[in-house]
Design a protein around this motif. Structure first.
Motif, PDB file in Angstrom:
ATOM      1  N   GLU A   4     -32.425  10.525 -52.576  1.00 44.29           N
ATOM      2  CA  GLU A   4     -31.600   9.848 -51.581  1.00 44.29           C
ATOM      3  C   GLU A   4     -30.115  10.009 -51.904  1.00 44.29           C
ATOM      4  O   GLU A   4     -29.289  10.173 -51.000  1.00 44.29           O
ATOM      5  CB  GLU A   4     -31.966   8.370 -51.513  1.00 44.29           C
ATOM      6  CG  GLU A   4     -33.293   8.092 -50.824  1.00 44.29           C
ATOM      7  CD  GLU A   4     -33.598   6.618 -50.709  1.00 44.29           C
ATOM      8  OE1 GLU A   4     -34.683   6.280 -50.233  1.00 44.29           O
ATOM      9  OE2 GLU A   4     -32.728   5.794 -51.103  1.00 44.29           O
ATOM     10  N   ARG A   5     -29.781   9.960 -53.178  1.00 41.72           N
ATOM     11  CA  ARG A   5     -28.387  10.168 -53.572  1.00 41.72           C
ATOM     12  C   ARG A   5     -27.945  11.598 -53.273  1.00 41.72           C
ATOM     13  O   ARG A   5     -26.826  11.831 -52.804  1.00 41.72           O
ATOM     14  CB  ARG A   5     -28.238   9.869 -55.068  1.00 41.72           C
ATOM     15  CG  ARG A   5     -26.808   9.811 -55.557  1.00 41.72           C
ATOM     16  CD  ARG A   5     -26.102   8.592 -54.998  1.00 41.72           C
ATOM     17  NE  ARG A   5     -24.792   8.414 -55.611  1.00 41.72           N
ATOM     18  CZ  ARG A   5     -23.999   7.393 -55.341  1.00 41.72           C
ATOM     19  NH1 ARG A   5     -24.379   6.467 -54.475  1.00 41.72           N
ATOM     20  NH2 ARG A   5     -22.828   7.287 -55.947  1.00 41.72           N
ATOM     21  N   ASN A  49     -30.622   4.962 -52.918  1.00 41.74           N
ATOM     22  CA  ASN A  49     -29.169   5.119 -52.921  1.00 41.74           C
ATOM     23  C   ASN A  49     -28.489   3.789 -53.223  1.00 41.74           C
ATOM     24  O   ASN A  49     -27.507   3.730 -53.976  1.00 41.74           O
ATOM     25  CB  ASN A  49     -28.714   5.649 -51.561  1.00 41.74           C
ATOM     26  CG  ASN A  49     -27.476   6.520 -51.676  1.00 41.74           C
ATOM     27  OD1 ASN A  49     -26.780   6.508 -52.676  1.00 41.74           O
ATOM     28  ND2 ASN A  49     -27.199   7.288 -50.633  1.00 41.74           N
ATOM     29  N   SER A  94     -27.482  11.961 -49.548  1.00 39.73           N
ATOM     30  CA  SER A  94     -26.721  10.856 -48.934  1.00 39.73           C
ATOM     31  C   SER A  94     -27.574  10.097 -47.922  1.00 39.73           C
ATOM     32  O   SER A  94     -27.102   9.720 -46.835  1.00 39.73           O
ATOM     33  CB  SER A  94     -25.446  11.382 -48.256  1.00 39.73           C
ATOM     34  OG  SER A  94     -24.611  12.018 -49.201  1.00 39.73           O
ATOM     35  N   TYR A  95     -28.826   9.896 -48.275  1.00 37.54           N
ATOM     36  CA  TYR A  95     -29.784   9.228 -47.388  1.00 37.54           C
ATOM     37  C   TYR A  95     -29.657   7.717 -47.584  1.00 37.54           C
ATOM     38  O   TYR A  95     -29.632   7.231 -48.710  1.00 37.54           O
ATOM     39  CB  TYR A  95     -31.199   9.700 -47.731  1.00 37.54           C
ATOM     40  CG  TYR A  95     -32.272   9.225 -46.782  1.00 37.54           C
ATOM     41  CD1 TYR A  95     -32.481   9.864 -45.570  1.00 37.54           C
ATOM     42  CD2 TYR A  95     -33.076   8.144 -47.113  1.00 37.54           C
ATOM     43  CE1 TYR A  95     -33.469   9.441 -44.701  1.00 37.54           C
ATOM     44  CE2 TYR A  95     -34.071   7.714 -46.246  1.00 37.54           C
ATOM     45  CZ  TYR A  95     -34.259   8.360 -45.045  1.00 37.54           C
ATOM     46  OH  TYR A  95     -35.254   7.920 -44.187  1.00 37.54           O
ATOM     47  N   GLU A  96     -29.565   6.995 -46.489  1.00 40.03           N
ATOM     48  CA  GLU A  96     -29.281   5.557 -46.547  1.00 40.03           C
ATOM     49  C   GLU A  96     -30.552   4.755 -46.793  1.00 40.03           C
ATOM     50  O   GLU A  96     -31.058   4.060 -45.916  1.00 40.03           O
ATOM     51  CB  GLU A  96     -28.607   5.121 -45.250  1.00 40.03           C
ATOM     52  CG  GLU A  96     -27.283   5.824 -44.986  1.00 40.03           C
ATOM     53  CD  GLU A  96     -26.730   5.505 -43.611  1.00 40.03           C
ATOM     54  OE1 GLU A  96     -27.383   4.738 -42.876  1.00 40.03           O
ATOM     55  OE2 GLU A  96     -25.657   6.020 -43.282  1.00 40.03           O
ATOM     56  N   THR A  99     -36.545   4.062 -46.887  1.00 40.11           N
ATOM     57  CA  THR A  99     -37.238   4.626 -48.050  1.00 40.11           C
ATOM     58  C   THR A  99     -38.728   4.756 -47.786  1.00 40.11           C
ATOM     59  O   THR A  99     -39.354   5.747 -48.188  1.00 40.11           O
ATOM     60  CB  THR A  99     -36.989   3.732 -49.281  1.00 40.11           C
ATOM     61  OG1 THR A  99     -35.586   3.722 -49.575  1.00 40.11           O
ATOM     62  CG2 THR A  99     -37.754   4.242 -50.493  1.00 40.11           C
ATOM     63  N   ILE A 104     -28.634   2.968 -57.026  1.00 40.26           N
ATOM     64  CA  ILE A 104     -27.629   3.642 -57.846  1.00 40.26           C
ATOM     65  C   ILE A 104     -26.284   2.944 -57.715  1.00 40.26           C
ATOM     66  O   ILE A 104     -25.574   2.727 -58.715  1.00 40.26           O
ATOM     67  CB  ILE A 104     -27.526   5.127 -57.448  1.00 40.26           C
ATOM     68  CG1 ILE A 104     -28.824   5.856 -57.804  1.00 40.26           C
ATOM     69  CG2 ILE A 104     -26.336   5.792 -58.137  1.00 40.26           C
ATOM     70  CD1 ILE A 104     -28.828   7.320 -57.434  1.00 40.26           C
ATOM     71  N   GLU A 105     -25.911   2.573 -56.497  1.00 42.07           N
ATOM     72  CA  GLU A 105     -24.647   1.862 -56.295  1.00 42.07           C
ATOM     73  C   GLU A 105     -24.664   0.519 -57.029  1.00 42.07           C
ATOM     74  O   GLU A 105     -23.652   0.112 -57.624  1.00 42.07           O
ATOM     75  CB  GLU A 105     -24.403   1.635 -54.803  1.00 42.07           C
ATOM     76  CG  GLU A 105     -24.123   2.895 -54.005  1.00 42.07           C
ATOM     77  CD  GLU A 105     -22.775   3.510 -54.345  1.00 42.07           C
ATOM     78  OE1 GLU A 105     -21.927   2.789 -54.922  1.00 42.07           O
ATOM     79  OE2 GLU A 105     -22.579   4.696 -54.050  1.00 42.07           O
ATOM     80  N   ARG A 140     -32.702  -1.822 -46.113  1.00 48.47           N
ATOM     81  CA  ARG A 140     -32.802  -0.432 -46.566  1.00 48.47           C
ATOM     82  C   ARG A 140     -34.244   0.009 -46.818  1.00 48.47           C
ATOM     83  O   ARG A 140     -34.513   1.211 -46.893  1.00 48.47           O
ATOM     84  CB  ARG A 140     -31.998  -0.257 -47.861  1.00 48.47           C
ATOM     85  CG  ARG A 140     -30.499  -0.350 -47.704  1.00 48.47           C
ATOM     86  CD  ARG A 140     -29.926   0.871 -47.003  1.00 48.47           C
ATOM     87  NE  ARG A 140     -28.470   0.880 -47.053  1.00 48.47           N
ATOM     88  CZ  ARG A 140     -27.763   1.543 -47.961  1.00 48.47           C
ATOM     89  NH1 ARG A 140     -28.386   2.252 -48.888  1.00 48.47           N
ATOM     90  NH2 ARG A 140     -26.453   1.516 -47.940  1.00 48.47           N
ATOM     91  N   SER A 196     -27.472  15.615 -44.936  1.00 49.82           N
ATOM     92  CA  SER A 196     -26.923  14.314 -45.330  1.00 49.82           C
ATOM     93  C   SER A 196     -27.148  13.308 -44.215  1.00 49.82           C
ATOM     94  O   SER A 196     -27.211  13.665 -43.034  1.00 49.82           O
ATOM     95  CB  SER A 196     -25.420  14.421 -45.639  1.00 49.82           C
ATOM     96  OG  SER A 196     -24.691  14.753 -44.476  1.00 49.82           O
TER      97      SER A 196
END
Length: 336
Positions: free
Chosen positions: A280-281, A290, A284-286, A100, A293-294, A96, A167
């Motif tokens: 990013e959240r 993001n 909905s950016y991968e 970023t 947060i998950e 990821r 998104s």
């Protein structure tokens, strides 16, 4: 020799900083109430299942023992296994990270272009209504947080006037022949301008939301540095030689006035990377934000630790590079 001593000193400071961050993060996320193992267990799991998972992830040991076991793995590049995804943390984080980094670099470039233009224009039109208007615009840009700029951009250019994607990172239906996760740069190298345009269309709004507050900071500092530089002797000498005001600003004043801004850009870039978490959240950016947060929602302790350590490594690395660049570009430090 002076530069070498500076480099060694900064490297030692960087290692101590990373160790301190590792200790704080490791301890804090373990004393916070909540059991991540309980989230993994199916209904009706017994004590034996709980004990097996605690032993598997090392939660049955004391916190100091857990820390040194984890630190030994980190030194070897092993950040453990994600509790929720059941995959190595190192691979997940590095997978990821390119997204970023590309988003942050694009936002930084946009901020430098916007802020630099406003600073030069404001200096060129100093003590006029134009400079006052630029100062008001900078104040407004700083007063609104980046996530609110993101919401406004989504409403304006994603809903009312749907020009950009709001998104995702790339349209899944496209042919994606990527070898690395650096989609933006690889699409340019492969001369796939259709893919590059699609990726930029996805990145533009989140990057602009991040860039607007930073461009205001850059514009204000650079404009102030330029105004101070415009009164120095060598600038006055350039004017007496018949050079125009724009030439004096760009060719004479800018190269010295930009040094304080360079340090600011390096420091703000580290905060920019951290600011991608909410953006990013929102889009909905991968990216890594993001994922962070998950990980927090799922109390995925190994993944949280890996992400935080990577962020800390980026922060300290960028600051180290900025310090060295400043020492190289500033003759007083280079020959001091």
């Amino acid at each position: 020799m002076q530069l070498l001593r500076t480099l060694l000193g900064r490297l030692v400071t960087t290692l101590i900083t990373l160790l301190g961050v590792a200790v704080i993060v490791f301890v804090v996320i373990r004393v916070v109430p909540g059991n991540p193992i309980a989230m993994m267990l199916p209904p009706g799991a017994g004590e034996a299942d709980i004990a097996r998972l605690n032993a598997l992830y090392g939660f049955d040991r004391s916190i100091p023992e857990q820390f040194f076991i984890w630190l030994g793995g980190v030194v070897q590049g092993d950040f453990g296994t994600s509790i929720t995804a059941r995959q190595p943390v190192t691979g997940m984080v590095l997978g990821r990270l390119p997204a970023t980094l590309e988003l942050s670099v694009m936002a930084l470039v946009m901020a430098c272009i916007i802020g630099g233009f406003l600073a030069i224009w404001g200096t060129r039109r100093r003590e006029t209504k134009t400079e006052a208007a630029i100062d008001i615009a900078n104040g407004m840009a700083l007063s609104v947080p980046d996530f609110l700029w993101g919401l406004l951009l989504i409403l304006g250019f994603g809903v009312l006037w749907p020009v950009f994607h709001i998104s995702g990172r790339v349209t899944p239906s496209l042919d994606l022949p990527f070898v690395t996760n650096f989609y933006l740069f690889e699409s340019l190298i492969r001369l796939r301008f259709d893919l590059w345009a699609d990726i930029v269309s996805h990145m533009f709004l989140p990057a602009l939301a991040l860039a607007i507050p930073l461009s205001a900071i850059i514009g204000q500092l650079l404009k102030q540095s330029l105004k101070e530089t415009m009164h120095l002797d060598y600038v006055t000498l350039a004017r007496t030689r018949g050079y125009g005001e724009t030439h004096v600003i760009l060719r004479e004043a800018l190269r010295n006035a930009v040094l304080p801004t360079l340090t600011l850009v390096g420091v703000q870039f580290t905060f920019l990377i951290g600011g991608t978490v909410i953006i990013e959240r929102l889009f909905s950016y991968e990216g890594l934000g993001n994922m962070a947060i998950e990980a927090v929602i799922n109390r995925d302790l190994p993944l949280i630790q890996g992400i935080v350590i990577l962020f800390a490594l980026i922060f300290t690395g960028v600051n180290l590079v900025v310090d060295l660049l400043y020492a190289v570009l500033n003759p007083r430090l280079r020959h001091g």
